[in-house]
Design an enzyme around this catalytic site. Structure first.
Site, PDB file in Angstrom:
ATOM      1  N   ASP A  48     -23.145 -52.065  40.462  1.00  0.00           N
ATOM      2  CA  ASP A  48     -22.157 -51.530  39.524  1.00  0.00           C
ATOM      3  C   ASP A  48     -20.769 -51.546  40.163  1.00  0.00           C
ATOM      4  O   ASP A  48     -20.543 -50.934  41.208  1.00  0.00           O
ATOM      5  CB  ASP A  48     -22.520 -50.074  39.178  1.00  0.00           C
ATOM      6  CG  ASP A  48     -21.547 -49.463  38.182  1.00  0.00           C
ATOM      7  OD1 ASP A  48     -21.779 -49.635  36.969  1.00  0.00           O
ATOM      8  OD2 ASP A  48     -20.553 -48.841  38.612  1.00  0.00           O
ATOM      9  N   TYR A  53     -12.009 -50.397  40.794  1.00  0.00           N
ATOM     10  CA  TYR A  53     -12.525 -50.094  42.140  1.00  0.00           C
ATOM     11  C   TYR A  53     -11.901 -50.997  43.210  1.00  0.00           C
ATOM     12  O   TYR A  53     -12.077 -50.760  44.401  1.00  0.00           O
ATOM     13  CB  TYR A  53     -14.056 -50.245  42.205  1.00  0.00           C
ATOM     14  CG  TYR A  53     -14.845 -49.320  41.317  1.00  0.00           C
ATOM     15  CD1 TYR A  53     -14.242 -48.270  40.631  1.00  0.00           C
ATOM     16  CD2 TYR A  53     -16.213 -49.499  41.146  1.00  0.00           C
ATOM     17  CE1 TYR A  53     -14.967 -47.439  39.800  1.00  0.00           C
ATOM     18  CE2 TYR A  53     -16.951 -48.663  40.324  1.00  0.00           C
ATOM     19  CZ  TYR A  53     -16.328 -47.644  39.643  1.00  0.00           C
ATOM     20  OH  TYR A  53     -17.066 -46.827  38.827  1.00  0.00           O
ATOM     21  N   LYS A  78     -16.389 -53.068  34.645  1.00  0.00           N
ATOM     22  CA  LYS A  78     -15.819 -52.231  33.584  1.00  0.00           C
ATOM     23  C   LYS A  78     -14.335 -52.512  33.443  1.00  0.00           C
ATOM     24  O   LYS A  78     -13.630 -52.722  34.442  1.00  0.00           O
ATOM     25  CB  LYS A  78     -15.980 -50.733  33.934  1.00  0.00           C
ATOM     26  CG  LYS A  78     -17.353 -50.366  34.467  1.00  0.00           C
ATOM     27  CD  LYS A  78     -17.494 -48.881  34.724  1.00  0.00           C
ATOM     28  CE  LYS A  78     -18.708 -48.594  35.590  1.00  0.00           C
ATOM     29  NZ  LYS A  78     -18.487 -48.794  37.030  1.00  0.00           N
ATOM     30  N   HIS A 111     -14.384 -48.573  30.323  1.00  0.00           N
ATOM     31  CA  HIS A 111     -14.576 -47.604  31.414  1.00  0.00           C
ATOM     32  C   HIS A 111     -14.425 -46.146  30.961  1.00  0.00           C
ATOM     33  O   HIS A 111     -15.202 -45.278  31.358  1.00  0.00           O
ATOM     34  CB  HIS A 111     -13.586 -47.920  32.543  1.00  0.00           C
ATOM     35  CG  HIS A 111     -14.009 -47.423  33.872  1.00  0.00           C
ATOM     36  ND1 HIS A 111     -13.751 -48.092  35.039  1.00  0.00           N
ATOM     37  CD2 HIS A 111     -14.677 -46.310  34.255  1.00  0.00           C
ATOM     38  CE1 HIS A 111     -14.244 -47.412  36.069  1.00  0.00           C
ATOM     39  NE2 HIS A 111     -14.809 -46.326  35.610  1.00  0.00           N
TER      40      HIS A 111
HETATM   41  N1  LIG Z   1     -18.118 -44.943  34.670  1.00  0.00           N
HETATM   42  C1  LIG Z   1     -17.428 -44.071  35.376  1.00  0.00           C
HETATM   43  O1  LIG Z   1     -16.435 -43.477  34.927  1.00  0.00           O
HETATM   44  C2  LIG Z   1     -17.882 -43.753  36.771  1.00  0.00           C
HETATM   45  C3  LIG Z   1     -17.394 -42.589  37.408  1.00  0.00           C
HETATM   46  C4  LIG Z   1     -17.863 -42.314  38.687  1.00  0.00           C
HETATM   47  C5  LIG Z   1     -18.774 -43.167  39.298  1.00  0.00           C
HETATM   48  N2  LIG Z   1     -19.221 -44.310  38.672  1.00  0.00           N
HETATM   49  C6  LIG Z   1     -20.182 -45.238  39.313  1.00  0.00           C
HETATM   50  O2  LIG Z   1     -21.314 -44.494  39.728  1.00  0.00           O
HETATM   51  C7  LIG Z   1     -21.509 -44.677  41.126  1.00  0.00           C
HETATM   52  C8  LIG Z   1     -22.143 -43.458  41.746  1.00  0.00           C
HETATM   53  O3  LIG Z   1     -21.379 -42.301  41.543  1.00  0.00           O
HETATM   54  P1  LIG Z   1     -20.493 -41.611  42.707  1.00  0.00           P
HETATM   55  O4  LIG Z   1     -20.101 -42.626  43.681  1.00  0.00           O
HETATM   56  O5  LIG Z   1     -19.433 -40.852  41.991  1.00  0.00           O
HETATM   57  O6  LIG Z   1     -21.449 -40.492  43.317  1.00  0.00           O
HETATM   58  P2  LIG Z   1     -22.957 -40.399  43.884  1.00  0.00           P
HETATM   59  O7  LIG Z   1     -23.621 -41.714  43.923  1.00  0.00           O
HETATM   60  O8  LIG Z   1     -23.612 -39.278  43.152  1.00  0.00           O
HETATM   61  O9  LIG Z   1     -22.700 -39.849  45.349  1.00  0.00           O
HETATM   62  C9  LIG Z   1     -22.143 -40.639  46.364  1.00  0.00           C
HETATM   63  C10 LIG Z   1     -21.964 -39.736  47.572  1.00  0.00           C
HETATM   64  O10 LIG Z   1     -23.247 -39.249  47.996  1.00  0.00           O
HETATM   65  C11 LIG Z   1     -23.492 -39.594  49.352  1.00  0.00           C
HETATM   66  N3  LIG Z   1     -24.901 -40.018  49.442  1.00  0.00           N
HETATM   67  C12 LIG Z   1     -25.434 -41.187  49.023  1.00  0.00           C
HETATM   68  N4  LIG Z   1     -26.766 -41.207  49.231  1.00  0.00           N
HETATM   69  C13 LIG Z   1     -27.080 -40.021  49.796  1.00  0.00           C
HETATM   70  C14 LIG Z   1     -28.292 -39.458  50.248  1.00  0.00           C
HETATM   71  N5  LIG Z   1     -29.439 -40.121  50.141  1.00  0.00           N
HETATM   72  N6  LIG Z   1     -28.262 -38.202  50.786  1.00  0.00           N
HETATM   73  C15 LIG Z   1     -27.102 -37.516  50.879  1.00  0.00           C
HETATM   74  N7  LIG Z   1     -25.904 -38.010  50.465  1.00  0.00           N
HETATM   75  C16 LIG Z   1     -25.897 -39.256  49.929  1.00  0.00           C
HETATM   76  C17 LIG Z   1     -22.540 -40.721  49.663  1.00  0.00           C
HETATM   77  O11 LIG Z   1     -22.110 -40.622  51.015  1.00  0.00           O
HETATM   78  P3  LIG Z   1     -22.414 -41.800  52.084  1.00  0.00           P
HETATM   79  O12 LIG Z   1     -21.557 -42.959  51.687  1.00  0.00           O
HETATM   80  O13 LIG Z   1     -21.999 -41.127  53.353  1.00  0.00           O
HETATM   81  O14 LIG Z   1     -23.880 -42.082  52.005  1.00  0.00           O
HETATM   82  C18 LIG Z   1     -21.360 -40.431  48.746  1.00  0.00           C
HETATM   83  O15 LIG Z   1     -20.470 -39.514  49.349  1.00  0.00           O
HETATM   84  C19 LIG Z   1     -20.104 -44.995  41.630  1.00  0.00           C
HETATM   85  O16 LIG Z   1     -20.107 -45.514  42.927  1.00  0.00           O
HETATM   86  C20 LIG Z   1     -19.643 -45.933  40.558  1.00  0.00           C
HETATM   87  O17 LIG Z   1     -20.219 -47.224  40.736  1.00  0.00           O
HETATM   88  C21 LIG Z   1     -18.779 -44.588  37.405  1.00  0.00           C
END
Ligand SMILES: NC(=O)c1ccc[n+]([C@@H]2O[C@H](COP(=O)([O-])OP(=O)(O)OC[C@H]3O[C@@H](n4cnc5c(N)ncnc54)[C@H](OP(=O)(O)O)[C@@H]3O)[C@@H](O)[C@H]2O)c1
Length: 280
Positions: A48, A53, A78, A111
């Site tokens: 994704d 980004y 997106k 998005h």
């Molecule tokens: N459509 C939208 O508006 C939108 C908005 C937000 C996000 N997104 C997409 O969704 C994806 C995921 O969401 P997100 O990045 O906001 O948050 P997330 O995946 O919920 O959390 C990422 C965070 O969690 C940590 N982490 C990952 N695996 C872990 C584990 N097994 N144990 C403990 N901590 C862990 C990571 O740190 P480390 O790097 O240190 O592992 C990072 O700080 C994004 O990267 C993006 O592609 C889309």
């Protein structure tokens, strides 16, 4: 690092979507390409990204370096709301493909909603982009129930998902029900609450009972409901952890206990973003 078993897929309005993908927000440069490459080598088949980004080039590099065949990987990008006028959207879609160095993406999303441009115009352009072959499937992100209802009435091509913030600390049952009513997949972003799941006592206790981490319980809770998850990590050693979700199941009682973690203020992504913000 252990390779992961095959990741199941779900089908939504004609799209076959792997239940686990790799989120890439904030992954940049060489590090981004390396994580994408390694994830695909380990068995991930869904990546994704988004034009905002600033990493589509590196996502494409990681994809090619992995040696995994293009058609075996589900790639989402997106379009940012400042590009929602029809001509701008078409140009933005071409630009995404040029940066990814792909001839099409599997899924192209709006998005965030942009109230400053009529949805008819934006969806008309998004549907055209699909008909022109730039995107195999199209969908939306951060759409409310009301916007989903409008969008499915307007779109002349199937909308296959709403990508929304979704994790146990946030009640998204209404949006999930609206997606299901229209055959759309729910793709959960921030599925481990930006890492917040790690320290939750309930998730930790249930994890200990299954020999899994709190993050794995959090993700399992979602995939067990056929919700697609796209956890992000910058740490290669966490890639396997975040996808090893299919060799155990949560009981109904555990599912109910996790659902009860939802609370007001559980959002981790700022919704001030939608509606009030000027997009350019
Ligand atoms: N459509 C939208 O508006 C939108 C908005 C937000 C996000 N997104 C997409 O969704 C994806 C995921 O969401 P997100 O990045 O906001 O948050 P997330 O995946 O919920 O959390 C990422 C965070 O969690 C940590 N982490 C990952 N695996 C872990 C584990 N097994 N144990 C403990 N901590 C862990 C990571 O740190 P480390 O790097 O240190 O592992 C990072 O700080 C994004 O990267 C993006 O592609 C889309």
């Amino acid at each position: 690092m252990t390779a992961i078993g095959p990741i199941p897929t779900i089908t939504a309005n004609g799209a076959k979507i792997p239940l686990v993908g790799l989120g890439t927000w904030e992954l940049r440069g060489r590090a981004c390409a390396r994580v994408v490459e390694q994830a695909l080598r380990l068995g991930y088949r869904h990546i994704d990204t988004a034009e905002i980004y600033d990493n589509e080039r590196e996502v494409g590099e990681g994809l090619r370096a992995s040696g995994v065949k293009r058609n075996d990987v589900f790639v989402t990008t997106k379009i940012w709301p400042s590009h929602f006028a029809p001509r701008a959207l078409e140009r933005a879609a071409h630009d995404c493909l040029a940066r990814l160095r792909l001839s099409d993406v599997d899924l192209l999303l709006l998005h965030w909603p942009n109230p400053q441009i009529p949805l008819e115009e934006t969806l008309g352009a998004l549907c055209k982009v699909r008909r022109d072959g730039l995107a195999r499937q199209i969908g939306v992100s951060n759409f409310t129930v009301a916007l989903i209802e409008q969008a499915v009435q307007i779109a002349t091509e199937p909308l296959v998902c709403d990508q929304i913030e979704c994790h146990p600390f946030l009640d998204q049952s209404k949006v999930i029900a609206a997606c299901r009513a229209h055959g759309m997949a729910v793709i959960a972003y921030s599925p481990i609450a930006r890492g917040g799941a790690r320290n939750d006592k309930v998730l930790g206790r249930i994890g200990a009972a299954h020999g899994k981490t709190a993050a794995q319980i959090c993700l399992r809770y979602l995939v067990q409901q056929n919700i697609v998850v796209i956890p992000r990590t910058s740490k290669l050693e966490r890639l396997t952890e975040n996808a090893a979700l299919f060799d155990f199941a949560l009981t109904d009682a555990e599912m109910a206990e996790i659902a009860a973690l939802a609370r007001p203020g559980g959002r981790v992504v700022d919704w001030a973003y939608s509606g009030t913000m000027k997009w350019d």
